[in-house]
Design a protein around this motif. Structure first.
Motif, PDB file in Angstrom:
ATOM      1  N   ASN A  17      51.686  81.100   7.457  1.00  0.00           N
ATOM      2  CA  ASN A  17      52.294  82.363   7.048  1.00  0.00           C
ATOM      3  C   ASN A  17      51.351  83.483   7.479  1.00  0.00           C
ATOM      4  OD1 ASN A  17      53.365  84.609   5.769  1.00  0.00           O
ATOM      5  ND2 ASN A  17      53.868  83.506   3.886  1.00  0.00           N
ATOM      6  N   ALA A  57      55.234  82.060  10.795  1.00  0.00           N
ATOM      7  CA  ALA A  57      56.139  83.093  10.280  1.00  0.00           C
ATOM      8  C   ALA A  57      55.326  84.311   9.879  1.00  0.00           C
ATOM      9  CB  ALA A  57      56.914  82.563   9.077  1.00  0.00           C
ATOM     10  N   ASN A  59      55.312  87.238   7.436  1.00  0.00           N
ATOM     11  CA  ASN A  59      55.955  87.613   6.170  1.00  0.00           C
ATOM     12  C   ASN A  59      56.283  89.097   6.133  1.00  0.00           C
ATOM     13  OD1 ASN A  59      55.962  85.711   3.485  1.00  0.00           O
ATOM     14  ND2 ASN A  59      56.221  87.861   2.971  1.00  0.00           N
ATOM     15  N   PRO A  81      57.816  81.508   3.217  1.00  0.00           N
ATOM     16  CA  PRO A  81      57.717  82.863   3.771  1.00  0.00           C
ATOM     17  C   PRO A  81      59.046  83.591   3.709  1.00  0.00           C
ATOM     18  CG  PRO A  81      56.713  81.255   5.248  1.00  0.00           C
ATOM     19  CD  PRO A  81      57.442  80.471   4.200  1.00  0.00           C
ATOM     20  N   VAL A  83      61.030  86.392   5.763  1.00  0.00           N
ATOM     21  CA  VAL A  83      60.986  87.059   7.064  1.00  0.00           C
ATOM     22  C   VAL A  83      62.139  88.047   7.182  1.00  0.00           C
ATOM     23  CG1 VAL A  83      59.835  85.126   8.184  1.00  0.00           C
ATOM     24  CG2 VAL A  83      62.325  85.204   8.129  1.00  0.00           C
ATOM     25  N   ILE A 100      66.798  84.558  13.515  1.00  0.00           N
ATOM     26  CA  ILE A 100      65.680  85.413  13.118  1.00  0.00           C
ATOM     27  C   ILE A 100      65.030  85.976  14.376  1.00  0.00           C
ATOM     28  CG2 ILE A 100      63.508  85.553  11.850  1.00  0.00           C
ATOM     29  CD1 ILE A 100      64.395  83.074  10.285  1.00  0.00           C
ATOM     30  N   SER A 103      59.807  90.180  14.586  1.00  0.00           N
ATOM     31  CA  SER A 103      59.509  91.357  13.772  1.00  0.00           C
ATOM     32  C   SER A 103      58.611  92.300  14.566  1.00  0.00           C
ATOM     33  CB  SER A 103      58.797  90.943  12.484  1.00  0.00           C
ATOM     34  OG  SER A 103      57.525  90.392  12.785  1.00  0.00           O
ATOM     35  N   GLU A 106      55.279  90.714  15.153  1.00  0.00           N
ATOM     36  CA  GLU A 106      55.297  89.666  16.167  1.00  0.00           C
ATOM     37  C   GLU A 106      55.347  90.266  17.572  1.00  0.00           C
ATOM     38  OE1 GLU A 106      57.540  85.863  14.188  1.00  0.00           O
ATOM     39  OE2 GLU A 106      58.639  87.749  14.227  1.00  0.00           O
ATOM     40  N   LYS A 372      64.986  80.493  14.998  1.00  0.00           N
ATOM     41  CA  LYS A 372      63.909  81.484  15.093  1.00  0.00           C
ATOM     42  C   LYS A 372      63.629  81.775  16.559  1.00  0.00           C
ATOM     43  CE  LYS A 372      60.380  84.058  13.894  1.00  0.00           C
ATOM     44  NZ  LYS A 372      60.220  84.700  15.214  1.00  0.00           N
ATOM     45  N   TYR A 374      61.359  83.685  19.463  1.00  0.00           N
ATOM     46  CA  TYR A 374      60.024  84.239  19.650  1.00  0.00           C
ATOM     47  C   TYR A 374      59.722  84.333  21.133  1.00  0.00           C
ATOM     48  CZ  TYR A 374      58.832  79.236  19.945  1.00  0.00           C
ATOM     49  OH  TYR A 374      58.795  77.912  20.274  1.00  0.00           O
TER      50      TYR A 374
END
Length: 398
Positions: A17, A57, A59, A81, A83, A100, A103, A106, A372, A374
């Motif tokens: 996290n 992740a 948070n 977490p 998110v 997801i 963020s 990220e 997720k 990324y």
């Protein structure tokens, strides 16, 4: 304190996290004085590359979660977490779930891994360093606390502080006062505060712990910090008020690991029954145990097995943690056929290709899938856990 191989093993066996305060501490190194011939930017790049994008992740910031909790939006404090950037989706077979997105933190880490820094990054790093390195910030706060609360009893241990805080937080006469403390201490806007107080007045029982459980926990931690500081049981090292922020994320993890002196002194009084605290040294030792065991293996299938699960050696630290939280190793193991693997791959492709379903997020209490997304560079470690660069591993197979 972990080297690249240990970092890779950490992500193989756990879902780290990544807290926003850690991201800020990494950026803050931009404005550290250069030493040993290495630039501050090189230090940030190195640190950012240790916060791997896969199997982790970031948070949501605790302040946003506190406000959500006070406003009545459910904040699950179930050791997982929380998110952001979630979009509801529906697959071709009618299954519903979430995608997801990356963020802001990220995306920033992705830039920093490649050595890309904006002017805003430079300014924020400078401000962060100035605020967090003021030598007298906690000394001044300590004096203010003594002047403002002369009537409280002197306390001689952190356990006494915890007991005292528990009494304050449980007292029925203090519940509205705790709510006011929370709104003031965590910078809740006047607009939100009006809605929160209106919601509070509608409660048949004025009990803050049930009104906003996560906000209640954060108030308890902050009050504990203040009273401990006032009684000279918590030191005035400037970074202690930064390290305090990590404790606000305890409800969103199962294992908390740190080598920080402040964390070690208070953590056992704040962790829940399900939590485990291990020092940074213990974590490093556990990862080294797994790496050392892996180096003794010669069969490819045995080596590949260590990418998915730790060695089955009961004395190993990682084994004990898996055994505690995963009822591991399983009593019965079933070999998955090649056909099942292919079917799972098709189902994953279906979930990835799922389309938008606006307005349905509140209706999905138990999503059928979570995807997720990324960003990963060719120089990042491969998500398979091999330790090789993505360019030298699974990227070649595409």
């Amino acid at each position: 304190m972990l080297n690249p191989e240990e970092i890779n093993m950490l992500h193989n066996y756990f879902l780290p996290n990544i807290t926003p305060v850690l991201v800020m501490e990494v950026l803050g190194d931009l404005k550290k004085d250069e030493s040993e011939g290495k630039s501050s930017k090189e230090s940030v790049v190195k640190l950012a590359r240790k916060l791997l994008p896969h199997n982790s992740a970031v948070n949501i910031h605790y302040s946003k979660l506190i406000e959500m909790d006070l406003l009545g939006d459910m904040v699950n404090i179930d050791n997982r977490p929380i998110v952001g950037e979630i979009t509801t989706k529906e697959s071709t077979t009618g299954l519903r779930g979430f995608h997801i997105e990356d963020s802001a933190e990220e995306k920033a880490l992705g830039k920093w891994r490649t050595g890309e820094f904006s002017t805003t990054d430079e300014l924020v790093a400078k401000l962060w360093r100035e605020v967090t390195t003021q030598k007298d910030i906690l000394e001044n706060l300590q004096q203010q606390l003594k002047k403002g609360d002369a009537g409280s009893p002197p306390l001689k241990s952190l356990q006494e502080v915890k007991n005292y805080v528990d009494q304050i937080m449980a007292d029925p006469q203090n519940q509205t006062g705790i709510l006011k403390f929370c709104i003031a201490e965590f910078g809740i806007s006047a607009e939100s505060a009006a809605v929160i107080f209106a919601r509070w007045e509608q409660q048949p029982e004025k009990k803050f712990s049930s009104f906003a459980p996560y906000a209640f926990y954060c108030c308890l931690v902050k009050l504990f910090f203040y009273i401990g500081l006032k009684n000279h049981l918590i030191g005035t090292r400037p970074t202690n008020h930064v390290d305090l922020q990590y404790l606000y994320y305890l409800p969103f993890c199962l294992i908390f690991s740190s080598n920080d002196k402040f964390h070690k002194s208070v953590i056992e009084l704040l962790v829940g029954e399900r939590h485990t605290f291990i020092s940074g040294d213990q974590l490093k030792k556990g990862l080294q145990e797994a790496i050392g065991y892996r180096s003794t293996l010669s069969e490819r299938k045995d080596i590949d097995r260590t990418l998915k699960e730790p060695p089955r050696v009961p004395d190993f630290i990682i084994y004990k943690l898996w055994n505690k939280y995963l009822a591991w190793p399983p009593k019965f193991e079933r070999k998955i056929s090649d056909q099942e693997i292919e079917e799972q791959k098709k189902k994953i492709d279906e979930f990835i290709a799922a389309s938008n379903t606006p307005g349905m997020q509140d209706a999905i209490d138990n999503p059928d899938f979570v995807v997720k997304k990324y960003f990963i560079t060719l120089n990042d470690p491969c998500p398979c856990g091999s330790g090789k660069k993505f360019a030298e591993c699974h990227h070649k197979q595409q």
